[in-house]
Write a protein that holds these residues in place. Structure first.
Motif, PDB file in Angstrom:
ATOM      1  N   MET A   1       0.794  -1.234   0.073  1.00 16.35           N
ATOM      2  CA  MET A   1       0.092   0.096   0.116  1.00 16.35           C
ATOM      3  C   MET A   1       0.758   1.545   0.109  1.00 16.35           C
ATOM      4  O   MET A   1       0.741   2.078   0.850  1.00 16.35           O
ATOM      5  N   ASN A   2       1.636   1.436  -1.011  1.00 16.39           N
ATOM      6  CA  ASN A   2       2.758   2.561  -1.124  1.00 16.39           C
ATOM      7  C   ASN A   2       2.052   3.955  -1.294  1.00 16.39           C
ATOM      8  O   ASN A   2       2.626   4.877  -1.072  1.00 16.39           O
ATOM      9  N   LYS A   3       0.771   3.761  -1.696  1.00 15.97           N
ATOM     10  CA  LYS A   3       0.060   5.173  -1.909  1.00 15.97           C
ATOM     11  C   LYS A   3      -0.667   5.786  -0.584  1.00 15.97           C
ATOM     12  O   LYS A   3      -1.491   6.655  -0.652  1.00 15.97           O
ATOM     13  N   LEU A   4      -0.850   4.824   0.449  1.00 14.14           N
ATOM     14  CA  LEU A   4      -1.746   5.191   1.384  1.00 14.14           C
ATOM     15  C   LEU A   4      -1.151   6.371   2.228  1.00 14.14           C
ATOM     16  O   LEU A   4      -0.199   6.403   2.411  1.00 14.14           O
ATOM     17  N   LYS A   5      -2.186   7.130   2.396  1.00 19.76           N
ATOM     18  CA  LYS A   5      -2.299   8.693   3.141  1.00 19.76           C
ATOM     19  C   LYS A   5      -2.746   8.525   4.204  1.00 19.76           C
ATOM     20  O   LYS A   5      -2.332   9.394   5.096  1.00 19.76           O
ATOM     21  N   SER A   6      -3.871   7.837   4.725  1.00 18.03           N
ATOM     22  CA  SER A   6      -4.472   7.948   5.950  1.00 18.03           C
ATOM     23  C   SER A   6      -4.792   6.395   6.560  1.00 18.03           C
ATOM     24  O   SER A   6      -5.495   5.647   5.836  1.00 18.03           O
ATOM     25  N   LEU A   7      -4.137   6.324   7.784  1.00 15.35           N
ATOM     26  CA  LEU A   7      -4.382   4.817   8.365  1.00 15.35           C
ATOM     27  C   LEU A   7      -4.897   5.216   9.638  1.00 15.35           C
ATOM     28  O   LEU A   7      -4.307   5.707  10.558  1.00 15.35           O
ATOM     29  N   ARG A   8      -6.052   4.172   9.717  1.00 18.04           N
ATOM     30  CA  ARG A   8      -6.696   4.515  11.188  1.00 18.04           C
ATOM     31  C   ARG A   8      -6.646   3.010  11.927  1.00 18.04           C
ATOM     32  O   ARG A   8      -7.089   2.111  11.625  1.00 18.04           O
ATOM     33  N   LEU A   9      -5.940   3.103  13.216  1.00 16.87           N
ATOM     34  CA  LEU A   9      -5.481   1.889  13.951  1.00 16.87           C
ATOM     35  C   LEU A   9      -5.887   1.983  15.098  1.00 16.87           C
ATOM     36  O   LEU A   9      -5.659   1.299  16.192  1.00 16.87           O
ATOM     37  N   HIS A  10      -6.922   3.146  15.699  1.00 11.93           N
ATOM     38  CA  HIS A  10      -7.180   3.441  16.987  1.00 11.93           C
ATOM     39  C   HIS A  10      -8.333   2.417  17.320  1.00 11.93           C
ATOM     40  O   HIS A  10      -8.946   1.731  16.690  1.00 11.93           O
ATOM     41  N   ASN A  11      -8.383   2.484  18.638  1.00 12.59           N
ATOM     42  CA  ASN A  11      -9.508   1.548  19.562  1.00 12.59           C
ATOM     43  C   ASN A  11      -9.085  -0.019  19.118  1.00 12.59           C
ATOM     44  O   ASN A  11      -9.922  -0.647  18.761  1.00 12.59           O
ATOM     45  N   ASN A  12      -7.776  -0.344  19.165  1.00 12.36           N
ATOM     46  CA  ASN A  12      -7.641  -1.634  19.301  1.00 12.36           C
ATOM     47  C   ASN A  12      -6.902  -2.077  20.568  1.00 12.36           C
ATOM     48  O   ASN A  12      -6.974  -1.521  21.454  1.00 12.36           O
ATOM     49  N   ARG A  13      -5.921  -3.341  20.302  1.00 12.48           N
ATOM     50  CA  ARG A  13      -5.340  -3.899  21.443  1.00 12.48           C
ATOM     51  C   ARG A  13      -3.913  -3.599  21.345  1.00 12.48           C
ATOM     52  O   ARG A  13      -3.244  -4.491  21.992  1.00 12.48           O
ATOM     53  N   LEU A  14      -3.330  -2.860  20.745  1.00 10.66           N
ATOM     54  CA  LEU A  14      -1.813  -2.648  20.177  1.00 10.66           C
ATOM     55  C   LEU A  14      -1.044  -2.526  21.379  1.00 10.66           C
ATOM     56  O   LEU A  14      -1.368  -1.365  21.927  1.00 10.66           O
ATOM     57  N   ASN A  15      -0.238  -3.228  21.991  1.00 14.36           N
ATOM     58  CA  ASN A  15       0.627  -3.183  23.175  1.00 14.36           C
ATOM     59  C   ASN A  15       2.095  -2.468  22.874  1.00 14.36           C
ATOM     60  O   ASN A  15       2.658  -2.105  23.669  1.00 14.36           O
TER      61      ASN A  15
END
Length: 457
Positions: A184-198
């Motif tokens: 995804m080399n053209k991706l400009k906006s990535l939403r990863l909020h409200n997950n369980r990443l530590n």
């Protein structure tokens, strides 16, 4: 009204009725259709709203002249390869959110070559075939919010090289893979909020060199390596709010030279060390509200060359001398700052501009006591000095001191020269004119320079 006018009204009415009939005949009975724009004389692109109709399959003529299709809040469970039938070359936006979709065939969306935006949020998806959108070269935005996506290991998540916006929030994600976003080399906006990443690994973001906006708030993050975002060469906005972050005082927080917006609200921060923002010189907006900060050292702000806004509301700051330098620093650089602080142990409730009370205080250089500035109804005496970090202010003050010292020395020389000339005249007169009365003491008028004896009496 003439015959010609009546004819014109009749023709217009007939055309409107015919257009309405055409639109009505092309719109499914269970849907509400409205025109979006007119492409040609005989073609108008539509927005077909078939949402909340308890549908289990698509109605006939669902895509006739449709530019947008809303089939959200229905009862779709699986999207088979023939779900969209023969498809549509006009359909650009499809809303499939809030159904009960558990599976999607790999070829389901191939019949929608113009697909630009797809909303699959609020479903029950766990996996997606990585080539699901391979043929959708126009796909710009994909919303997978609120599913239960499990990312595959040791391979890419999706083959979507033209994707610009991806939303994976609210998916209970605990980890990512080094190859997740590699295609995804053209991706400009990535939403990863409200997950369980530590934790975060810098290798997770490989290939995202064009990423501008990254949202990671409301995870379980604690410590971030300063080089976590070394591969995101274009990142301008980063949200880490509501993570229980640990800040190290011996190194920069993050090395992101391109960052302009940083959100650290509600991160349980107790202090912001001076070196924290050393590698963020382009930062323009800083949000550190709802933490436990007791001081805002202006030394941490001097790295910001372009800062225009600071939000530090709802912390544990006190309106005292420790905050005065920061207040001055923001004032003299015209930085809008929303900060509230405590007076006599009570935090001022109003945030916007409430810390201006600090500007009305004079701090003793040797103690931390505070003396209020006295003001009158007509004049205001202000003793505040320029901020310590302002070289212009220091240079101006030094110049003023030098000027006053020079003037004082010049005046002293003039007085000494005048006294010397006067004494010389007095000595000359004494030697050339003897006293008339030897018993008289020397009078003051005789000692004055340029004294004229004819004016004695």
């Amino acid at each position: 009204m003439g015959t010609r006018d009546w004819s014109w009204i009749l023709v217009t009415t007939l055309v409107a009725l015919m257009l309405k009939e055409v639109l009505t005949s092309s719109c499914p009975t269970v849907c509400h259709c409205q025109p979006v724009d007119r492409v040609s004389r005989d073609k108008t692109r539509m927005f077909n709203d078939c949402s909340n109709r308890s549908l289990e399959s698509l109605p006939e003529h669902y895509s006739h002249h449709a530019l947008k299709l809303n089939i959200s809040f229905n009862r779709f469970s699986k999207l088979a390869a023939d779900f969209f039938g023969k498809g549509s070359h006009d359909l650009r936006s499809v809303f499939l959110n809030n159904n009960s979709i558990t599976a999607i065939a790999e070829s389901t969306f191939r019949v929608l070559p113009s697909l630009w935006m797809l909303d699959l949020s609020g479903n029950k998806l766990e996996t997606l075939e990585k080539y699901t959108f391979k043929n959708n070269t126009s796909l710009w935005s994909l919303i997978l919010r609120g599913n239960n996506i499990k990312l595959p290991a040791n391979t890419i998540f999706l083959e979507a090289p033209f994707l610009v916006r991806l939303d994976l929030s609210y998916n209970n994600l605990e980890t990512l893979d080094d190859n997740t976003f590699l295609s995804m080399n053209k991706l400009k906006s990535l939403r990863l909020h409200n997950n369980r990443l530590n934790s975060l690994s810098k290798s997770w973001f490989r290939g995202l060199k064009n990423l501008h906006h990254l949202f990671l708030e409301d995870n379980n993050l604690h410590y971030l390596n300063p080089d976590t975002f070394v591969y995101t060469e274009s990142l301008i906005e980063l949200s880490l709010s509501r993570n229980n972050l640990m800040i190290s005082s011996g190194q920069p927080f993050l090395r992101i030279h391109t960052l302009e917006r940083l959100y650290l609200n509600g991160c349980n921060l107790t202090f912001l060390p001076g070196m924290m923002f050393e590698m963020m010189t382009r930062l323009r907006y800083l949000f550190v509200s709802n933490n436990r900060l007791r001081t805002l050292d202006y030394g941490m702000l001097v790295y910001f060359e372009d800062l225009v806004y600071l939000n530090a509301c709802d912390n544990l700051l006190s309106c005292d001398c420790d905050l005065k330098d920061t207040w001055q620093w923001c004032k003299y650089r015209n930085i809008k700052a929303d900060v509230n602080c405590g007076v006599s142990g009570q935090i001022l409730e109003m945030c916007a501009g409430s810390w201006n009370v600090v500007g009305d205080l004079v701090c003793n250089a040797t103690t931390t006591t505070i003396t209020p500035i006295t003001t009158t109804s007509t004049t205001k005496t202000s003793t505040e000095s320029p901020p310590l970090s302002s070289p212009e202010a220091v240079s101006s003050e030094s110049s003023n001191v030098g000027l006053f010292a020079g003037i004082g020395i010049a005046l002293l020389l003039v007085v000494l020269i005048a006294l010397g000339i006067g004494y010389w005249h007095y000595s000359t007169r004494r030697s050339s004119h003897p006293r008339q009365d030897p018993h008289m003491t020397t009078r003051l008028v005789d000692m004055l320079p340029f004294h004229n004896e004819q004016d004695e009496y």
